[in-house]
Scaffold this active site. Sequence first.
Site, mmCIF file in Angstrom:
data_model
loop_
_atom_site.group_PDB
_atom_site.id
_atom_site.type_symbol
_atom_site.label_atom_id
_atom_site.label_comp_id
_atom_site.label_asym_id
_atom_site.label_seq_id
_atom_site.Cartn_x
_atom_site.Cartn_y
_atom_site.Cartn_z
ATOM 1 N N TYR A 168 -27.437 2.679 15.884
ATOM 2 C CA TYR A 168 -26.115 2.110 15.619
ATOM 3 C C TYR A 168 -26.265 0.652 15.184
ATOM 4 O O TYR A 168 -25.642 -0.247 15.707
ATOM 5 C CB TYR A 168 -25.230 2.242 16.871
ATOM 6 N N SER A 194 -27.121 -1.886 11.495
ATOM 7 C CA SER A 194 -26.403 -2.276 10.282
ATOM 8 C C SER A 194 -25.800 -1.066 9.558
ATOM 9 O O SER A 194 -24.589 -0.975 9.367
ATOM 10 C CB SER A 194 -27.366 -3.041 9.358
ATOM 11 N N ARG A 196 -30.163 4.127 22.105
ATOM 12 C CA ARG A 196 -30.712 3.816 23.428
ATOM 13 C C ARG A 196 -29.794 2.834 24.156
ATOM 14 O O ARG A 196 -29.106 2.024 23.541
ATOM 15 C CB ARG A 196 -32.134 3.267 23.305
ATOM 16 N N GLU A 228 -40.011 1.158 10.327
ATOM 17 C CA GLU A 228 -41.279 1.158 11.071
ATOM 18 C C GLU A 228 -41.177 1.850 12.428
ATOM 19 O O GLU A 228 -42.182 2.117 13.072
ATOM 20 C CB GLU A 228 -41.808 -0.278 11.227
ATOM 21 N N LYS A 244 -25.865 1.320 -1.708
ATOM 22 C CA LYS A 244 -26.474 0.139 -2.341
ATOM 23 C C LYS A 244 -25.729 -1.114 -1.876
ATOM 24 O O LYS A 244 -25.151 -1.852 -2.655
ATOM 25 C CB LYS A 244 -26.446 0.277 -3.868
ATOM 26 N N GLY A 277 -24.760 -2.851 5.579
ATOM 27 C CA GLY A 277 -23.840 -2.083 6.418
ATOM 28 C C GLY A 277 -22.434 -2.656 6.503
ATOM 29 O O GLY A 277 -21.457 -1.916 6.357
ATOM 30 N N ASP A 296 -36.382 0.284 -4.760
ATOM 31 C CA ASP A 296 -35.775 -0.508 -3.683
ATOM 32 C C ASP A 296 -36.768 -1.554 -3.177
ATOM 33 O O ASP A 296 -36.423 -2.731 -3.034
ATOM 34 C CB ASP A 296 -35.355 0.429 -2.548
ATOM 35 N N GLU A 323 -36.214 -5.655 -3.699
ATOM 36 C CA GLU A 323 -36.076 -6.604 -2.581
ATOM 37 C C GLU A 323 -37.236 -7.596 -2.535
ATOM 38 O O GLU A 323 -37.050 -8.747 -2.168
ATOM 39 C CB GLU A 323 -35.859 -5.885 -1.245
ATOM 40 N N GLU A 356 -27.349 -28.117 -4.679
ATOM 41 C CA GLU A 356 -27.740 -27.727 -6.036
ATOM 42 C C GLU A 356 -28.579 -26.454 -6.068
ATOM 43 O O GLU A 356 -28.429 -25.641 -6.977
ATOM 44 C CB GLU A 356 -28.522 -28.863 -6.724
ATOM 45 N N GLU A 380 -24.968 -23.334 -4.358
ATOM 46 C CA GLU A 380 -24.349 -22.902 -5.612
ATOM 47 C C GLU A 380 -24.905 -21.581 -6.156
ATOM 48 O O GLU A 380 -24.355 -21.030 -7.114
ATOM 49 C CB GLU A 380 -24.472 -24.011 -6.674
ATOM 50 N N SER A 385 -20.727 -24.738 -18.194
ATOM 51 C CA SER A 385 -20.624 -25.676 -19.323
ATOM 52 C C SER A 385 -21.680 -25.348 -20.381
ATOM 53 O O SER A 385 -22.678 -24.686 -20.093
ATOM 54 C CB SER A 385 -20.851 -27.100 -18.819
HETATM 55 P P1 NDP Z 1 -31.227 -1.828 11.973
HETATM 56 O O1 NDP Z 1 -32.390 -2.699 12.163
HETATM 57 O O2 NDP Z 1 -29.889 -2.482 11.857
HETATM 58 O O3 NDP Z 1 -31.174 -0.696 13.102
HETATM 59 C C1 NDP Z 1 -31.250 -0.980 14.362
HETATM 60 C C2 NDP Z 1 -31.019 0.317 15.171
HETATM 61 O O4 NDP Z 1 -32.260 0.930 15.485
HETATM 62 C C3 NDP Z 1 -30.344 -0.037 16.434
HETATM 63 O O5 NDP Z 1 -29.524 1.026 16.843
HETATM 64 C C4 NDP Z 1 -31.541 -0.214 17.359
HETATM 65 O O6 NDP Z 1 -31.241 -0.069 18.711
HETATM 66 C C5 NDP Z 1 -32.418 0.933 16.910
HETATM 67 N N1 NDP Z 1 -33.818 0.720 17.276
HETATM 68 C C6 NDP Z 1 -34.610 -0.305 16.911
HETATM 69 N N2 NDP Z 1 -35.835 -0.176 17.435
HETATM 70 C C7 NDP Z 1 -35.812 0.964 18.161
HETATM 71 C C8 NDP Z 1 -36.760 1.656 18.942
HETATM 72 N N3 NDP Z 1 -38.019 1.196 19.077
HETATM 73 N N4 NDP Z 1 -36.394 2.815 19.544
HETATM 74 C C9 NDP Z 1 -35.131 3.290 19.394
HETATM 75 N N5 NDP Z 1 -34.182 2.679 18.681
HETATM 76 C C10 NDP Z 1 -34.522 1.534 18.062
HETATM 77 O O7 NDP Z 1 -31.515 -0.865 10.744
HETATM 78 P P2 NDP Z 1 -30.783 -0.785 9.337
HETATM 79 O O8 NDP Z 1 -29.423 -0.259 9.514
HETATM 80 O O9 NDP Z 1 -31.028 -2.073 8.603
HETATM 81 O O10 NDP Z 1 -31.706 0.304 8.621
HETATM 82 C C11 NDP Z 1 -31.599 1.679 8.911
HETATM 83 C C12 NDP Z 1 -32.057 2.472 7.712
HETATM 84 O O11 NDP Z 1 -31.161 2.225 6.626
HETATM 85 C C13 NDP Z 1 -33.441 2.081 7.209
HETATM 86 O O12 NDP Z 1 -34.065 3.233 6.717
HETATM 87 C C14 NDP Z 1 -33.145 1.119 6.059
HETATM 88 O O13 NDP Z 1 -34.167 1.068 5.122
HETATM 89 C C15 NDP Z 1 -31.884 1.757 5.492
HETATM 90 N N6 NDP Z 1 -31.014 0.878 4.734
HETATM 91 C C16 NDP Z 1 -30.608 -0.318 5.268
HETATM 92 C C17 NDP Z 1 -29.758 -1.145 4.569
HETATM 93 C C18 NDP Z 1 -29.217 -2.384 5.205
HETATM 94 O O14 NDP Z 1 -28.333 -2.982 4.612
HETATM 95 N N7 NDP Z 1 -29.631 -2.847 6.362
HETATM 96 C C19 NDP Z 1 -29.314 -0.808 3.195
HETATM 97 C C20 NDP Z 1 -29.688 0.528 2.774
HETATM 98 C C21 NDP Z 1 -30.555 1.301 3.509
HETATM 99 P P3 NDP Z 1 -31.206 -1.380 19.678
HETATM 100 O O15 NDP Z 1 -29.948 -2.083 19.357
HETATM 101 O O16 NDP Z 1 -31.251 -0.781 21.038
HETATM 102 O O17 NDP Z 1 -32.435 -2.186 19.321
HETATM 103 MG MG MG Z 2 -32.223 -2.167 -1.311
#
Ligand code: NDP
Ligand code: MG
Length: 334
Positions: free
Chosen positions: A26, A28, A49, A85, A132, A135, A192, A196, A228, A232, A253
Amino acid sequence: MSLKVYTMKDGSMSPLKGKTLAVIGYGSQGHAQAQNLRDSGVKVIIGQRKGSANYKLAVKHGFKPVSAAEAAAQADIIQILLPDEVQKAVYESDILPHLKAGKTLIWSHGFNIHFKNIVPPKDVNVIMIAPKGPGHLVRSEFVKGGGVPCLIAIHQDATGKARDIALAHARGVGGLKAGAIETTFKDETETDLFGEQSVLCGGLSALVKAGFETLIEAGYPEELAYFECMHEVKLIVDLFYQGGLSYMRYSVSNTAEFGDMVTGPRIITAKTKLEMKKVLKEIQNGKFAKTFLTELQSGGKNFRAWEAKEKNHPLEVVGRKLRKNMKWIDSKEV
Ligand code: NDP
Ligand code: MG
């Protein structure tokens, strides 16, 4: 090459009717996609968790989060929104044991599937819906009645229904309102990572830092250099976003436009582009993925040290100070 773009007429919510969809994580993307799907009528459960701020947020948003394993057991469709990861470990311990034939796995980034870190059984669907945008935008655009464009891809179609499910999901998160482009896990992952690294996060921040350093090393005030070279950037990028390079050039300009034409190619040179090609090669041959996973999965000591050092760069220090006086920008300090 012209790609298939799906819009609202191409997908209905019916493939998700009567199904349970688990969002694992839960963060981004998790908080945004889960709420959008629920608002679109999908039965959404959360695997998160206990103990963290994200757990509390899910509760605040009216969900009753369960463990990843319990969510995977209950769901027909399992969406993995954990950091890239972390996905392999959670997948192996909590999700794989509950992957019955005919279930569907959904990713928002192709990284682990494309680099074969995770190889799901042949009898499940494996699809991707990748918004794209970050969150918070996926949620705020949906609340406004729109959506963020997304990519969809089918890696494995075990049931013959994978594309229908993908289109329903894309509709549910708001993606079909803005257009969903069909792609592959390979193309999404490689472009992607390249974007980035070379342009968005890596290239742009290195450019801003180099410009800022050049001015302060020449004796100009940090505050001026910040405005600057950093502040901007947003004003210019907003013009790109609305009307491309042409609209930016129309809006600034003639002095700025002339400087753009004559100086830009001296900064980003043929040598820079050659390096970009090398970066792309290292993404394609898996070298970047390996380096990244090795570092993060062995505790991320170098990663954290680098993060801490960057946080104290003069650009960051002066920025934190200046943003305190810019009440209108909704500053977010970490
Ligand atoms: P986040 O880093 O925001 O996700 C964090 C979530 O993972 C939390 O619910 C966290 O729980 C949980 N988490 C982290 N470590 C562990 C662990 N060791 N065991 C269990 N739960 C864990 O991820 P994103 O939303 O950034 O990315 C999610 C996917 O979406 C990825 O594949 C990313 O590449 C993709 N994506 C992301 C974008 C973005 O804007 N961020 C854009 C497009 C795709 P807790 O709070 O308990 O740590
Ligand atoms: Mg991207």
